[in-house]
Scaffold this motif. Structure first.
Motif, PDB file in Angstrom:
ATOM      1  N   ILE A 181      15.644  92.223  80.014  1.00 56.21           N
ATOM      2  CA  ILE A 181      13.549  92.302  80.254  1.00 56.21           C
ATOM      3  C   ILE A 181      13.099  91.683  80.655  1.00 56.21           C
ATOM      4  N   ARG A 182      13.380  89.755  81.081  1.00 61.48           N
ATOM      5  CA  ARG A 182      13.323  88.931  81.843  1.00 61.48           C
ATOM      6  C   ARG A 182      13.081  89.395  83.461  1.00 61.48           C
ATOM      7  N   SER A 183      14.546  90.009  83.208  1.00 62.66           N
ATOM      8  CA  SER A 183      15.571  90.789  85.162  1.00 62.66           C
ATOM      9  C   SER A 183      14.029  90.870  85.633  1.00 62.66           C
ATOM     10  N   GLU A 184      13.426  92.610  84.852  1.00 62.01           N
ATOM     11  CA  GLU A 184      12.990  93.142  84.792  1.00 62.01           C
ATOM     12  C   GLU A 184      11.087  92.606  84.400  1.00 62.01           C
ATOM     13  N   PHE A 185      10.566  92.396  84.583  1.00 64.58           N
ATOM     14  CA  PHE A 185       9.509  90.949  84.830  1.00 64.58           C
ATOM     15  C   PHE A 185       9.482  90.368  86.213  1.00 64.58           C
ATOM     16  N   SER A 186      10.478  89.635  86.619  1.00 72.34           N
ATOM     17  CA  SER A 186      10.567  88.762  87.461  1.00 72.34           C
ATOM     18  C   SER A 186      10.440  90.202  89.075  1.00 72.34           C
ATOM     19  N   LYS A 187      10.711  91.239  88.351  1.00 71.43           N
ATOM     20  CA  LYS A 187      10.899  91.940  89.489  1.00 71.43           C
ATOM     21  C   LYS A 187       9.159  92.989  90.353  1.00 71.43           C
ATOM     22  N   TRP A 188       8.600  92.559  88.516  1.00 73.69           N
ATOM     23  CA  TRP A 188       7.655  92.906  88.647  1.00 73.69           C
ATOM     24  C   TRP A 188       6.473  92.091  89.581  1.00 73.69           C
ATOM     25  N   LYS A 189       6.866  90.750  89.398  1.00 80.24           N
ATOM     26  CA  LYS A 189       5.786  89.835  90.068  1.00 80.24           C
ATOM     27  C   LYS A 189       6.624  89.726  91.146  1.00 80.24           C
ATOM     28  N   THR A 190       7.084  90.065  91.673  1.00 77.79           N
ATOM     29  CA  THR A 190       7.806  90.061  93.523  1.00 77.79           C
ATOM     30  C   THR A 190       6.934  90.959  93.926  1.00 77.79           C
ATOM     31  N   GLN A 191       7.245  92.332  93.082  1.00 72.77           N
ATOM     32  CA  GLN A 191       6.009  93.453  93.136  1.00 72.77           C
ATOM     33  C   GLN A 191       4.400  93.128  93.699  1.00 72.77           C
ATOM     34  N   LEU A 192       4.402  92.405  92.867  1.00 74.10           N
ATOM     35  CA  LEU A 192       2.911  91.431  93.181  1.00 74.10           C
ATOM     36  C   LEU A 192       3.156  91.034  94.278  1.00 74.10           C
ATOM     37  N   GLN A 212      -5.693  99.229  91.778  1.00 70.21           N
ATOM     38  CA  GLN A 212      -5.524 100.089  91.408  1.00 70.21           C
ATOM     39  C   GLN A 212      -3.833 101.378  91.984  1.00 70.21           C
ATOM     40  N   ASP A 213      -3.751 100.562  92.310  1.00 68.31           N
ATOM     41  CA  ASP A 213      -2.295 100.689  93.779  1.00 68.31           C
ATOM     42  C   ASP A 213      -1.464  99.911  92.559  1.00 68.31           C
ATOM     43  N   MET A 214      -1.516  98.800  92.017  1.00 63.67           N
ATOM     44  CA  MET A 214      -0.191  97.901  90.748  1.00 63.67           C
ATOM     45  C   MET A 214      -0.321  99.124  89.881  1.00 63.67           C
ATOM     46  N   GLU A 215      -1.311 100.007  89.329  1.00 63.89           N
ATOM     47  CA  GLU A 215      -1.100 100.578  87.775  1.00 63.89           C
ATOM     48  C   GLU A 215       0.368 101.915  87.953  1.00 63.89           C
ATOM     49  N   GLU A 216       0.666 102.383  88.737  1.00 64.85           N
ATOM     50  CA  GLU A 216       2.043 103.055  88.794  1.00 64.85           C
ATOM     51  C   GLU A 216       2.871 102.400  88.521  1.00 64.85           C
ATOM     52  N   PRO A 217       2.988 101.326  89.251  1.00 62.87           N
ATOM     53  CA  PRO A 217       4.511 100.078  89.254  1.00 62.87           C
ATOM     54  C   PRO A 217       4.359  99.664  87.670  1.00 62.87           C
ATOM     55  N   ALA A 218       3.136  99.376  86.878  1.00 65.32           N
ATOM     56  CA  ALA A 218       3.349  98.506  85.669  1.00 65.32           C
ATOM     57  C   ALA A 218       3.892  99.747  84.419  1.00 65.32           C
ATOM     58  N   VAL A 219       3.734 100.701  84.806  1.00 64.69           N
ATOM     59  CA  VAL A 219       3.923 102.104  84.032  1.00 64.69           C
ATOM     60  C   VAL A 219       5.567 101.613  84.426  1.00 64.69           C
TER      61      VAL A 219
END
Length: 411
Positions: free
Chosen positions: A169-180, A225-232
């Motif tokens: 899960i932490r790996s997925e959270f890191s990918k989210w930070k990378t996207q931002l 708002q462009d980041m809402e879909e990646p968050a889902v």
């Protein structure tokens, strides 16, 4: 390993030793008894074959003389006799067995450990007393819940080569930070066109260097708002990781009790869908709140100064009003992305791990009060019962084999 496999292991070891003995015996016979004696079968009147040997040396074959002389010498030195061969064969056999015992002992220890592990996974049989059956069911469910709490705390024991659930899960959270971060880095490129389009079509009476707040607010909202879909999408990925691992734990823990496993999975799926829905709603609420542009004055001022000091390549080519707009948009998006980098994982972790495991604990402990017949819930798979008996027999036989080998080593 079944009891047949354990028996086969012991029998194979004995068979290998017998074959080796035969090979050594054949080698000794050929080495020390090489002579012109040939065994032949001569029929008798009764039709029953009789073994006798015949002298088969002639002076017409001088190359046979050395073999004959060697055999004669061995006979004279008593080295081609049965007692000598028996003594020599016994010595060779003892040395071979002494070398083979440690390896065989290691193999039996390994098989014994594997069999014990399988037997432990199957667990003890179901008690017959009604009161003991209730306690057995409570202990079984409590153990399952403790495994889930270990997963939620990221303290579960994993085998070598496997990964803890929260590590995935932490790996997925890191990918989210990378996207931002990628979004923030590419923001300068998008801002150039947006700010220029604003200056050409919607600029009012502002003098150069002044920022139109409505325009600034609209640009910021759109990028957030462009980041809402990646968050889902992040939510769905984490939910799948948790679903697979919880199902694996339940299947392994309740493997011998199909009825109990079925009832538990019903609660698992219902609660998983509910918490997924709650988490997704919270994410949409979070991005709806982000439409309200706000930041503490001190934080925004600090970030704005940092952006101005860092500068960008395209800002240098802009006039004053475009530079100022780009600075403000970049500063605020940095603050908002840092907020989302923490808030989105918190929402997902809270609902999909903490709330889900806590509610599942209450639901499984409530199985006893749902009117289920305990004997039906603890109805064991017949194959598992037979496997348990077979494994117990294998453990006993392997222990006896281990004791015999230990005594042989001592001797």
């Amino acid at each position: 390993m079944s009891y047949l496999e354990s028996d086969r292991l012991i029998k194979i070891s004995y068979l290998v030793q017998i074959i080796d003995c035969y090979k050594m015996f054949k080698f000794v016979i050929l080495k020390y008894c090489s002579s012109p004696y040939l065994w032949k079968t001569k029929p008798q009147l009764s039709g029953r074959p009789k073994m006798h040997f015949q002298w088969n040396i002639t002076l017409n074959h001088p190359h046979q003389m050395p073999n004959f002389l060697l055999s004669r010498k061995l006979m004279d030195n008593q080295k081609a006799t049965i007692p000598y061969l028996a003594e020599r064969l016994t010595k060779e056999l003892v040395e071979h067995i002494a070398k083979s015992l440690p390896k065989l002992e290691e193999q039996i220890d390994k098989k014994l450990e594997q069999t014990k592990r399988k037997l432990k996974n199957l667990g003890d049989g179901v008690p017959q007393d009604q009161g003991q059956m209730t306690n057995f069911l409570i202990e079984k469910i409590t153990k399952f819940n403790s495994l889930l709490f270990e997963v939620a705390r990221a303290e579960e024991v994993v085998e070598e080569g496997n990964t803890r659930v929260f590590t995935k899960i932490r790996s997925e959270f890191s990918k989210w930070k990378t996207q931002l971060d990628k979004k923030a880095n590419k923001l300068d490129e998008h801002l150039r066109d947006e700010v220029e389009e604003f200056a050409q079509t919607r600029r009012g009476k502002e003098l150069p260097g002044f920022v139109n707040y409505k325009t600034f607010e609209g640009i910021v909202k759109q990028h957030i708002q462009d980041m809402e879909e990646p968050a889902v999408l992040l939510l769905k990925n984490v939910a799948e990781i948790i679903r697979c691992n919880v199902n694996k734990i339940a299947t392994s823990h309740f493997e011998a009790f199909p009825n109990l496993l079925r009832v538990t999975k019903v609660h698992m799926e219902d609660l998983r869908e509910q918490e997924n829905k709650n988490a997704e709603e919270k994410l949409h609420w979070q991005f709806s709140m982000e439409k309200t542009v706000y930041s503490q004055d001190c934080l925004y001022s600090y970030q704005l100064n940092a952006v101005k000091q860092r500068g960008t390549s395209f800002v240098l080519a802009m006039n004053a009003d475009l530079k100022e707009m780009a600075h403000h948009v970049s500063a605020y998006f940095k603050l908002a992305s840092d907020r989302l980098a923490n808030q989105v994982p918190l929402i997902i972790q809270y609902h999909l791990l903490d709330q889900y495991v806590g509610r599942l604990h209450i639901a499984t402990m409530g199985i006893l009060g749902e009117g289920h017949v305990i004997t039906r819930l603890l109805q064991e798979d017949s194959n598992k019962s037979r496997d348990r008996e077979a494994l117990m027999g294998s453990v006993e036989r392997l222990r006896k084999a281990r004791q015999l080998l230990a005594k042989s080593v001592l001797i």
